[in-house]
Design a protein around this motif. Sequence first.
Motif, PDB file in Angstrom:
ATOM      1  N   ARG A 180      37.417 -31.186 -15.885  1.00 37.52           N
ATOM      2  CA  ARG A 180      37.952 -29.840 -15.880  1.00 37.52           C
ATOM      3  C   ARG A 180      36.850 -28.810 -16.103  1.00 37.52           C
ATOM      4  O   ARG A 180      36.838 -27.753 -15.482  1.00 37.52           O
ATOM      5  N   GLU A 193      32.179 -27.346 -12.979  1.00 35.36           N
ATOM      6  CA  GLU A 193      32.658 -26.526 -11.867  1.00 35.36           C
ATOM      7  C   GLU A 193      32.772 -27.294 -10.548  1.00 35.36           C
ATOM      8  O   GLU A 193      33.738 -27.145  -9.816  1.00 35.36           O
ATOM      9  N   LYS A 194      31.794 -28.135 -10.231  1.00 36.74           N
ATOM     10  CA  LYS A 194      31.800 -28.838  -8.947  1.00 36.74           C
ATOM     11  C   LYS A 194      32.621 -30.130  -8.962  1.00 36.74           C
ATOM     12  O   LYS A 194      32.801 -30.747  -7.934  1.00 36.74           O
TER      13      LYS A 194
END
Length: 136
Positions: free
Chosen positions: A84, A87-88
Amino acid sequence: MNRFFTQFASRIASFSGSPTAFVVALGTVIVWGISGPLFGFSEVWQLVINTGTTIVTFLMIFLVQNSQNRDSAAMEAKLDELLRAVEKARGDFIGIEHLTENEIEEIRARLEKENGCAEGGKPPPHHAMSRLLSRR
């Protein structure tokens, strides 16, 4: 009750893997073996160790499984949080532990294919893992 059992199971599981627990179990078996001639190696003498080890094993299965279930759930929660937070990372991997074995295997195979791994999970020669393994 739940908290008590959790603490109890954790302590017993931790102790059961300790050198002290091994020495206690070994000592018990040695004392039992030495006492054989005293009891004429009778059926009752044999039944004592068989019954004792069966009961201990039966109860330990539940305690160790409880500890393992909690450890697995905690690890899954931590990994879900990492997915979670990064970001990627693909959030659709959160909760895949609830899928069937076949569904998870399909995902694993697809990921290996995306990563350039050949059939059977072996990476191509240019793959980073291959380079690491060849350095040994």
